[in-house]
Design a protein around this motif. Sequence first.
Motif, PDB file in Angstrom:
ATOM      1  N   VAL A 128      -4.961 -11.495   2.918  1.00 57.34           N
ATOM      2  CA  VAL A 128      -4.084 -10.461   3.470  1.00 57.34           C
ATOM      3  C   VAL A 128      -4.878  -9.599   4.444  1.00 57.34           C
ATOM      4  O   VAL A 128      -6.016  -9.204   4.157  1.00 57.34           O
ATOM      5  N   THR A 129      -4.282  -9.304   5.581  1.00 53.93           N
ATOM      6  CA  THR A 129      -4.807  -8.304   6.510  1.00 53.93           C
ATOM      7  C   THR A 129      -3.746  -7.233   6.684  1.00 53.93           C
ATOM      8  O   THR A 129      -2.570  -7.559   6.923  1.00 53.93           O
ATOM      9  N   VAL A 130      -4.138  -5.977   6.535  1.00 58.59           N
ATOM     10  CA  VAL A 130      -3.179  -4.894   6.760  1.00 58.59           C
ATOM     11  C   VAL A 130      -3.643  -4.038   7.926  1.00 58.59           C
ATOM     12  O   VAL A 130      -4.824  -3.730   8.070  1.00 58.59           O
ATOM     13  N   PHE A 131      -2.674  -3.668   8.763  1.00 62.84           N
ATOM     14  CA  PHE A 131      -2.892  -2.798   9.915  1.00 62.84           C
ATOM     15  C   PHE A 131      -2.212  -1.468   9.599  1.00 62.84           C
ATOM     16  O   PHE A 131      -0.983  -1.417   9.465  1.00 62.84           O
ATOM     17  N   VAL A 132      -3.003  -0.411   9.476  1.00 61.34           N
ATOM     18  CA  VAL A 132      -2.482   0.876   9.022  1.00 61.34           C
ATOM     19  C   VAL A 132      -2.445   1.864  10.180  1.00 61.34           C
ATOM     20  O   VAL A 132      -3.493   2.243  10.722  1.00 61.34           O
ATOM     21  N   PRO A 133      -1.253   2.310  10.584  1.00 57.99           N
ATOM     22  CA  PRO A 133      -1.164   3.254  11.700  1.00 57.99           C
ATOM     23  C   PRO A 133      -1.589   4.655  11.286  1.00 57.99           C
ATOM     24  O   PRO A 133      -1.608   4.987  10.095  1.00 57.99           O
ATOM     25  N   PRO A 134      -1.917   5.506  12.251  1.00 52.47           N
ATOM     26  CA  PRO A 134      -2.400   6.846  11.912  1.00 52.47           C
ATOM     27  C   PRO A 134      -1.316   7.806  11.449  1.00 52.47           C
ATOM     28  O   PRO A 134      -1.619   8.824  10.824  1.00 52.47           O
ATOM     29  N   THR A 174       2.882   0.510   7.759  1.00 52.78           N
ATOM     30  CA  THR A 174       1.800  -0.480   7.748  1.00 52.78           C
ATOM     31  C   THR A 174       2.365  -1.877   7.982  1.00 52.78           C
ATOM     32  O   THR A 174       3.444  -2.222   7.505  1.00 52.78           O
ATOM     33  N   VAL A 175       1.605  -2.681   8.727  1.00 54.69           N
ATOM     34  CA  VAL A 175       1.946  -4.082   8.954  1.00 54.69           C
ATOM     35  C   VAL A 175       1.037  -4.946   8.094  1.00 54.69           C
ATOM     36  O   VAL A 175      -0.192  -4.778   8.104  1.00 54.69           O
ATOM     37  N   LEU A 176       1.624  -5.864   7.346  1.00 52.00           N
ATOM     38  CA  LEU A 176       0.882  -6.780   6.485  1.00 52.00           C
ATOM     39  C   LEU A 176       1.033  -8.189   7.023  1.00 52.00           C
ATOM     40  O   LEU A 176       2.143  -8.625   7.342  1.00 52.00           O
ATOM     41  N   ALA A 177      -0.101  -8.893   7.110  1.00 48.09           N
ATOM     42  CA  ALA A 177      -0.081 -10.284   7.563  1.00 48.09           C
ATOM     43  C   ALA A 177      -0.805 -11.151   6.546  1.00 48.09           C
ATOM     44  O   ALA A 177      -1.856 -10.776   6.024  1.00 48.09           O
ATOM     45  N   PHE A 178      -0.244 -12.317   6.267  1.00 48.12           N
ATOM     46  CA  PHE A 178      -0.882 -13.282   5.370  1.00 48.12           C
ATOM     47  C   PHE A 178      -1.808 -14.159   6.204  1.00 48.12           C
ATOM     48  O   PHE A 178      -1.508 -15.327   6.481  1.00 48.12           O
ATOM     49  N   ALA A 179      -2.926 -13.581   6.618  1.00 46.76           N
ATOM     50  CA  ALA A 179      -3.832 -14.299   7.521  1.00 46.76           C
ATOM     51  C   ALA A 179      -5.149 -13.544   7.629  1.00 46.76           C
ATOM     52  O   ALA A 179      -5.250 -12.374   7.253  1.00 46.76           O
ATOM     53  N   ARG A 180      -6.161 -14.233   8.153  1.00 46.22           N
ATOM     54  CA  ARG A 180      -7.437 -13.646   8.541  1.00 46.22           C
ATOM     55  C   ARG A 180      -7.685 -14.010  10.011  1.00 46.22           C
ATOM     56  O   ARG A 180      -6.984 -14.823  10.597  1.00 46.22           O
TER      57      ARG A 180
END
Length: 291
Positions: free
Chosen positions: A169-175, A259-265
Motif C-alpha cells: 500500500v502507498t498512501v498520499f496524504v494531503p496537507p 488521502t489517496v490509497l494505492a495498492f502499489a509501490r
Amino acid sequence: MTIRSGPVTVRVPATSANLGPGFDALGLALDLYDELTVEATESGLHIDVIGEGAGEVPLDDSHLVVRSMNLAFDLLGERPGGLWLTCRNVIPHGRGLGSSAAAIVSGIVAARALARGEDRLDDAALFQLATDIEGHPDNVAPALFGGLTISWVDGAAAAVQRLDVQVPVTVFVPPTPVSTQEARGLLPDSVPHGDAVFNAGRAALLVAALTQAPERLISATEDRLHQGYRSTAMPESYRLVRALRVDGVPAVISGAGPTVLAFARGIDAALPDGWALHHLDVDARGATVHP
C-alpha cells in the motif's frame, strides 16, 4: 476494585475504509500506529498529546479517548478515581485514515486492560461499543482486529468477518483535512439502481482480488457510489486517483478522504507538492496491549 496499578500501553493501527466500492463495509488495517499509555491515579485527569492533534484536541473529559474509556468503564462496572494519559499520535487527523476509530479503540481497550475486564467485556462487546461510539463499524473493525474486515450491522448488532491479506500500500496524504461530516453531506439520498448493482459486483470482486487475485485490483477498485459525489470537496485528491488509474494503478480515496490509497509501490513520482507519502503494509494484529 480490580484496577491495575502501573501503566498500560495500547497500540492501534491506522485504517482505510471503503477501498473504493466497499462503502461502509470494507476496511483495512495499516502499519501506521497511534499509541496510548494510561495509568490509574487517585484523582484528576491529566492528558499529554504528542504528535498529531497536539495543541488542537481538548485536554479534558471531552477528549475522544477519555469519553470512550468512560463508556467502557461504565460497562465494566468500575472506574479509577483519576487518569494520566499520554497520546502519541502518528495517524493524520481528518485525512481518511481512521484517527477517530484509533482513539475510540485505544480508549476502550485500555479501559478493559486497566480494569482487568477481559471476562466481563469480550472482543465482541468491545466491537459493539466501538461501533456505537463511532456510528458505523467499517474503521473500528480493522482497528480492533487487523487485516481486511467486512463489517455490517444486523439490527443493532455489529458483526465482522476478518480475512488475512498481504498487499503493498502507498498512501498520499494531503496537507489539508476534510471532515467526515462534510464528505458524507455530499452524498445523495438515492443512487441509480445500475450504480448500486455495479458496486455490489465490484465489492465482491475486491474481496477476491485482495485475497487471491491481485491482477483484478484495477477493476475491483472501481466505484460509483461515493467518490465522484465527494470530488468537489477534494478535487486534487480526485485528480490524483484518476491519474494513477489511467496509468493502471489501483487507486482510491481512503475512507472519507482526502488521502489517496494505492495498492502499489514505485509510484512516488506521483506525489503532489506539499503532500506526505507513506509506504505501508497490512497490519495483521489490530489493537495490542503492552503492560
